[in-house]
Design an enzyme around this catalytic site. Structure first.
Site, PDB file in Angstrom:
ATOM      1  N   GLN A  70     -23.365 -38.830  -1.283  1.00 60.94           N
ATOM      2  CA  GLN A  70     -22.863 -37.860  -0.318  1.00 60.94           C
ATOM      3  C   GLN A  70     -22.324 -38.593   0.899  1.00 60.94           C
ATOM      4  OE1 GLN A  70     -25.057 -35.209   2.499  1.00 60.94           O
ATOM      5  NE2 GLN A  70     -24.285 -33.563   1.180  1.00 60.94           N
ATOM      6  N   CYS A 100     -24.345 -29.961   6.996  1.00 59.92           N
ATOM      7  CA  CYS A 100     -25.412 -30.454   7.860  1.00 59.92           C
ATOM      8  C   CYS A 100     -25.273 -29.876   9.269  1.00 59.92           C
ATOM      9  CB  CYS A 100     -25.393 -31.977   7.933  1.00 59.92           C
ATOM     10  SG  CYS A 100     -26.747 -32.655   8.933  1.00 59.92           S
ATOM     11  N   GLY A 215     -34.484 -22.509  -0.104  1.00 51.52           N
ATOM     12  CA  GLY A 215     -35.628 -21.643  -0.313  1.00 51.52           C
ATOM     13  C   GLY A 215     -36.210 -21.654  -1.707  1.00 51.52           C
ATOM     14  N   GLY A 236     -34.754 -29.042  -2.178  1.00 52.28           N
ATOM     15  CA  GLY A 236     -34.833 -29.993  -1.077  1.00 52.28           C
ATOM     16  C   GLY A 236     -36.238 -30.417  -0.752  1.00 52.28           C
TER      17      GLY A 236
END
Length: 374
Positions: A70, A100, A215, A236
């Site tokens: 990334q 971000c 989530g 994540g």
């Protein structure tokens, strides 16, 4: 398999600054052989300015495939050069950060999630990146920024970027970003999840691939999203804070590969060999603390976890090898925990995507209007 070598990215670990470094990815790959791994976000400028020191930033062991680089930035020339320099490392995909919300990123040079407000530039950036690599390219973004958070605005972004570039894969963090000074941690918690936006994209852009992010904390939730049609699921913090319970089930429960029956003790023996081989390769870095950092969630909620962490904190003060670190700390964990093989995935706590299609936003219409008035 992708290109005859890897399974598709049904499950991936999110890029997390200061977390998904080489050490974490080594541990993750020891636990799961098929999860897709992402680097931390690397600024294009860092890659360009460190041209003669690239191994420190871009090198990885072959076992980490499939792996995605990334990159972030807002300068087309640097994005092109950085992509070109990364080619020597044979990443499996190049991902561009448009998600971000950190002030260090979004507040500097229209970087990160602020780029969602300029889809024309993102399309240009993706064209430049794609022209400099043979690897597939993708975009990671949010569902909106501040008051620019309507479903139509998200669709405009997706439509324009995919129309102006070869981008066919989007990773969608299903929260908008708030750039009014709240922390990145609060940006992962305060804006509400709007999974209906993600599933709306699946309906309105059938020619594109979408990975859902945000989530999702268990393998059961991963499989629920896949059953609802998501092309991939990105996890994540759960994959870092609780790597065993998250990653240990990926290969069998997501990809259908027979479990290897590996134990945490076996994983740690392999990680010890890796750790002692890399300690101090950059002068005083990495330290035992650096290498051990990804391990601190390995015994999440298990007996002895609190004592293990306290012993680890003490051992960091004087241990100079991973072997001595483990000798000093692992007696805090019961043998039955260390030697328990991967079991069946635990039951989930509900399906967050149940009946999601009953609440989808109205279909995106702007493309038809653009054609009519072109």
């Amino acid at each position: 398999m992708v290109s005859g070598r890897y399974f598709p990215p049904l499950f991936s670990v999110a890029p997390m600054m200061e977390w998904t470094d080489h050490h974490y990815r080594t541990l993750a790959r020891l636990i799961s052989k098929h999860a897709w791994l992402y680097t931390e976000m690397l600024a294009a400028e860092t890659i360009v300015y460190q041209e003669h020191n690239l191994d420190r930033f871009l090198a990885f062991s072959p076992e980490q495939h499939p792996i995605v680089l990334q990159i972030g930035g807002s300068n087309l020339e640097n994005l092109a050069k950085a992509t070109e320099l990364a080619n020597a490392y044979s990443y499996d995909e190049i991902n561009f950060n448009c998600g971000c919300p950190s002030p260090r990123v979004a507040g500097h040079g229209c970087f990160g999630v602020r780029l969602m407000l300029d889809p024309k530039f993102v399309g240009e950036a993706m064209s430049v990146i794609a022209a400099k690599t043979n690897s597939p390219v993708s975009v990671k973004c949010r569902i909106g920024v501040d008051d620019h958070d309507s479903y139509n605005e998200l669709c405009d972004f997706i439509y324009k970027v995919s129309s102006l570039s070869p981008t066919r894969h989007f990773i969608i963090h299903s929260r908008k970003a708030l750039l009014n000074g709240i922390s990145p941690a609060d940006n992962r918690r305060i804006p509400p999840l709007k999974y209906e936006y993600f599933f709306g994209l699946l309906r309105d852009f059938p020619d594109l691939k979408f990975t859902i992010n945000g989530g999702i904390n268990s393998i059961n939730e991963v499989n629920a999203a896949l059953l609802e049609g998501a092309h991939g699921v990105m996890v994540g913090r759960a994959a870092f804070n609780n790597p065993w319970q998250t990653l240990a089930y990926v290969d069998s429960a997501v990809y259908g590969v027979p479990s290897r029956g590996v134990t945490r003790r076996q994983i740690l023996k392999e990680y010890e060999v890796y750790g002692d081989a890399v300690l101090g390769i950059y002068g005083k870095k990495p330290t035992v603390r650096d290498v051990a950092k990804p391990l601190l969630g390995l015994f999440y909620s298990e007996p002895g976890n609190g004592l293990w962490k306290r012993k680890a904190d003490a051992a960091f003060m004087h241990c100079t090898t991973m072997k001595s670190f483990f000798e000093e700390t692992l007696d805090a964990i019961p043998d039955r925990v260390l030697d328990a093989p991967i079991a069946e995935a635990p039951p989930g706590s509900g399906n967050p995507f149940a009946n999601i299609r009953d609440g989808l936003p109205p279909p995106y219409k702007e493309r038809e209007q653009e054609v009519l008035y072109a």
